[in-house]
Design a protein around this motif. Structure first.
Motif, PDB file in Angstrom:
ATOM      1  N   GLY A   1     -18.086 -24.173  11.249  1.00  0.00           N
ATOM      2  CA  GLY A   1     -18.370 -25.272  12.159  1.00  0.00           C
ATOM      3  C   GLY A   1     -17.612 -26.548  11.888  1.00  0.00           C
ATOM      4  N   LEU A   2     -16.590 -26.489  11.040  1.00  0.00           N
ATOM      5  CA  LEU A   2     -15.769 -27.675  10.826  1.00  0.00           C
ATOM      6  C   LEU A   2     -14.965 -27.987  12.088  1.00  0.00           C
ATOM      7  CD1 LEU A   2     -14.256 -27.030   7.277  1.00  0.00           C
ATOM      8  CD2 LEU A   2     -15.848 -28.842   7.871  1.00  0.00           C
ATOM      9  N   SER A   3     -14.783 -29.275  12.358  1.00  0.00           N
ATOM     10  CA  SER A   3     -13.850 -29.646  13.417  1.00  0.00           C
ATOM     11  C   SER A   3     -12.433 -29.306  12.957  1.00  0.00           C
ATOM     12  CB  SER A   3     -13.957 -31.140  13.728  1.00  0.00           C
ATOM     13  OG  SER A   3     -13.518 -31.899  12.606  1.00  0.00           O
ATOM     14  N   ARG A   4     -11.505 -29.205  13.899  1.00  0.00           N
ATOM     15  CA  ARG A   4     -10.128 -28.900  13.501  1.00  0.00           C
ATOM     16  C   ARG A   4      -9.537 -29.981  12.587  1.00  0.00           C
ATOM     17  NH1 ARG A   4      -8.076 -24.417  15.620  1.00  0.00           N
ATOM     18  NH2 ARG A   4      -9.130 -23.498  17.421  1.00  0.00           N
ATOM     19  N   PRO A   5      -9.784 -31.285  12.867  1.00  0.00           N
ATOM     20  CA  PRO A   5      -9.285 -32.291  11.922  1.00  0.00           C
ATOM     21  C   PRO A   5      -9.869 -32.136  10.520  1.00  0.00           C
ATOM     22  CG  PRO A   5      -9.786 -33.321  14.022  1.00  0.00           C
ATOM     23  CD  PRO A   5     -10.323 -31.925  14.095  1.00  0.00           C
ATOM     24  N   LYS A   6     -11.162 -31.829  10.412  1.00  0.00           N
ATOM     25  CA  LYS A   6     -11.756 -31.666   9.083  1.00  0.00           C
ATOM     26  C   LYS A   6     -11.225 -30.418   8.385  1.00  0.00           C
ATOM     27  CE  LYS A   6     -16.012 -34.276   9.614  1.00  0.00           C
ATOM     28  NZ  LYS A   6     -17.485 -34.243   9.581  1.00  0.00           N
ATOM     29  N   ALA A   7     -10.979 -29.372   9.149  1.00  0.00           N
ATOM     30  CA  ALA A   7     -10.376 -28.183   8.549  1.00  0.00           C
ATOM     31  C   ALA A   7      -8.992 -28.520   8.000  1.00  0.00           C
ATOM     32  CB  ALA A   7     -10.287 -27.064   9.583  1.00  0.00           C
ATOM     33  N   ALA A   8      -8.249 -29.339   8.745  1.00  0.00           N
ATOM     34  CA  ALA A   8      -6.928 -29.767   8.259  1.00  0.00           C
ATOM     35  C   ALA A   8      -7.063 -30.621   7.011  1.00  0.00           C
ATOM     36  CB  ALA A   8      -6.201 -30.533   9.355  1.00  0.00           C
ATOM     37  N   HIS A   9      -8.057 -31.499   6.971  1.00  0.00           N
ATOM     38  CA  HIS A   9      -8.272 -32.336   5.790  1.00  0.00           C
ATOM     39  C   HIS A   9      -8.661 -31.483   4.579  1.00  0.00           C
ATOM     40  CE1 HIS A   9      -9.421 -35.752   8.794  1.00  0.00           C
ATOM     41  NE2 HIS A   9      -8.134 -35.505   8.772  1.00  0.00           N
ATOM     42  N   ALA A  10      -9.494 -30.470   4.814  1.00  0.00           N
ATOM     43  CA  ALA A  10      -9.911 -29.587   3.723  1.00  0.00           C
ATOM     44  C   ALA A  10      -8.713 -28.828   3.164  1.00  0.00           C
ATOM     45  CB  ALA A  10     -10.982 -28.620   4.214  1.00  0.00           C
ATOM     46  N   ARG A  11      -7.852 -28.367   4.051  1.00  0.00           N
ATOM     47  CA  ARG A  11      -6.653 -27.655   3.590  1.00  0.00           C
ATOM     48  C   ARG A  11      -5.712 -28.596   2.837  1.00  0.00           C
ATOM     49  NH1 ARG A  11      -6.934 -24.907   9.062  1.00  0.00           N
ATOM     50  NH2 ARG A  11      -7.663 -22.783   8.601  1.00  0.00           N
ATOM     51  N   ALA A  12      -5.586 -29.826   3.328  1.00  0.00           N
ATOM     52  CA  ALA A  12      -4.732 -30.793   2.635  1.00  0.00           C
ATOM     53  C   ALA A  12      -5.266 -31.073   1.237  1.00  0.00           C
ATOM     54  CB  ALA A  12      -4.642 -32.087   3.448  1.00  0.00           C
ATOM     55  N   LEU A  13      -6.592 -31.151   1.108  1.00  0.00           N
ATOM     56  CA  LEU A  13      -7.206 -31.342  -0.200  1.00  0.00           C
ATOM     57  C   LEU A  13      -6.907 -30.152  -1.106  1.00  0.00           C
ATOM     58  CD1 LEU A  13      -9.120 -32.641  -2.275  1.00  0.00           C
ATOM     59  CD2 LEU A  13     -11.025 -31.562  -1.038  1.00  0.00           C
ATOM     60  N   ALA A  14      -7.060 -28.961  -0.581  1.00  0.00           N
ATOM     61  CA  ALA A  14      -6.806 -27.760  -1.382  1.00  0.00           C
ATOM     62  C   ALA A  14      -5.358 -27.714  -1.856  1.00  0.00           C
ATOM     63  CB  ALA A  14      -7.143 -26.516  -0.566  1.00  0.00           C
ATOM     64  N   ARG A  15      -4.423 -28.046  -0.966  1.00  0.00           N
ATOM     65  CA  ARG A  15      -3.011 -28.049  -1.366  1.00  0.00           C
ATOM     66  C   ARG A  15      -2.745 -29.121  -2.416  1.00  0.00           C
ATOM     67  NH1 ARG A  15      -2.288 -26.757   4.202  1.00  0.00           N
ATOM     68  NH2 ARG A  15      -2.125 -28.964   4.733  1.00  0.00           N
ATOM     69  N   ALA A  16      -3.365 -30.288  -2.257  1.00  0.00           N
ATOM     70  CA  ALA A  16      -3.175 -31.359  -3.233  1.00  0.00           C
ATOM     71  C   ALA A  16      -3.665 -30.935  -4.615  1.00  0.00           C
ATOM     72  CB  ALA A  16      -3.895 -32.620  -2.777  1.00  0.00           C
ATOM     73  N   CYS A  17      -4.755 -30.196  -4.657  1.00  0.00           N
ATOM     74  CA  CYS A  17      -5.272 -29.713  -5.941  1.00  0.00           C
ATOM     75  C   CYS A  17      -4.328 -28.698  -6.563  1.00  0.00           C
ATOM     76  CB  CYS A  17      -6.653 -29.098  -5.745  1.00  0.00           C
ATOM     77  SG  CYS A  17      -7.955 -30.270  -5.294  1.00  0.00           S
ATOM     78  N   LEU A  18      -3.819 -27.785  -5.745  1.00  0.00           N
ATOM     79  CA  LEU A  18      -2.946 -26.732  -6.273  1.00  0.00           C
ATOM     80  C   LEU A  18      -1.580 -27.269  -6.684  1.00  0.00           C
ATOM     81  CD1 LEU A  18      -3.778 -23.816  -3.811  1.00  0.00           C
ATOM     82  CD2 LEU A  18      -4.499 -24.064  -6.194  1.00  0.00           C
ATOM     83  N   GLU A  19      -1.108 -28.282  -5.963  1.00  0.00           N
ATOM     84  CA  GLU A  19       0.228 -28.832  -6.234  1.00  0.00           C
ATOM     85  C   GLU A  19       0.211 -29.940  -7.279  1.00  0.00           C
ATOM     86  OE1 GLU A  19       1.435 -30.018  -2.354  1.00  0.00           O
ATOM     87  OE2 GLU A  19       1.599 -27.948  -1.599  1.00  0.00           O
ATOM     88  N   GLY A  20      -0.971 -30.326  -7.733  1.00  0.00           N
ATOM     89  CA  GLY A  20      -1.065 -31.358  -8.749  1.00  0.00           C
ATOM     90  C   GLY A  20      -1.052 -32.777  -8.221  1.00  0.00           C
ATOM     91  N   ALA A  21      -1.092 -32.945  -6.892  1.00  0.00           N
ATOM     92  CA  ALA A  21      -1.124 -34.292  -6.326  1.00  0.00           C
ATOM     93  C   ALA A  21      -2.466 -34.977  -6.587  1.00  0.00           C
ATOM     94  CB  ALA A  21      -0.848 -34.244  -4.818  1.00  0.00           C
TER      95      ALA A  21
END
Length: 200
Positions: free
Chosen positions: A77-97
């Motif tokens: 039930g996430l909105s598309r913007p929140k899904a994008a934010h969640a993915r950006a967070l996940a990438r930031a964690c994996l990439e060390g940002a």
């Protein structure tokens, strides 16, 4: 110290009952939980979080990135913007940002800046995460509407304070602004008759 500076805080628990001391996990799951609560009601955020956290792998960066929109937006039930934010967070964690160990060591202002540098994470999200997951003692989410409403009611203000005015008012409650925020949320739940839910 807070009650000595502002006695009206001391009366909240007598009327609203004992203050529930809510916490969240540190790291990725806690910050993901806060993203779920952006700009929606507590009840809606709680429902989304329950569905999201039930998805296999959703609470790890790797697992979340493996989920498609059908899972994140449809099932959870996430909105598309929140899904994008969640993915950006996940990438930031994996990439060390985003380094949660460095976040824990940073001063409050620096920690807020670290979080706000990520896509979809603004001051409210940063403050709420630092307050509930990092349990920092002197954080006040001045952009929170419920805190503004509670402050207007508790202090009998003629209008709901804008974020900048609320932040200026809260400066007098330092170094216990996190406790002040918790008490104000508790007061507002009591005044409005809303049930206690996990999220502020």
């Amino acid at each position: 110290m807070l009650f000595a500076r502002e006695p009206r805080f001391a009366a909240i628990e007598a009327q609203a009952g004992p203050l529930p001391w809510r916490t969240r996990p540190r790291g990725f799951p806690g910050l993901l939980r806060t993203i779920c609560g952006q700009q929606i009601s507590n009840q809606a955020a709680g429902a989304i979080w329950r569905r999201l956290s039930a998805l296999p792998g959703a609470l790890t960066p790797e697992g979340l990135l493996a989920l498609d929109d059908a899972a994140l937006c449809g099932a959870a039930g996430l909105s598309r913007p929140k899904a994008a934010h969640a993915r950006a967070l996940a990438r930031a964690c994996l990439e060390g940002a985003l380094d949660f160990a460095a976040l824990a060591r940073a001063e409050d202002e620096a920690a807020v800046a670290m979080l706000c540098a990520l896509r979809g994470l603004g001051p409210w999200t940063a403050d709420v995460h630092l307050l509930f997951a990092e349990q920092r003692p002197d954080i006040f989410p001045s952009g929170d509407i419920a805190l503004a409403n509670a402050t207007q009611h508790l202090f009998a203000l003629p209008a709901r304070p804008a974020p900048r005015a609320l932040a200026a008012m809260a400066a007098a409650w330092s170094p216990a602004r996190s406790l002040a925020a918790r008490l104000l949320w508790h007061h507002w739940r009591h005044v409005t008759g809303r049930p206690l839910v996990e999220d502020p």
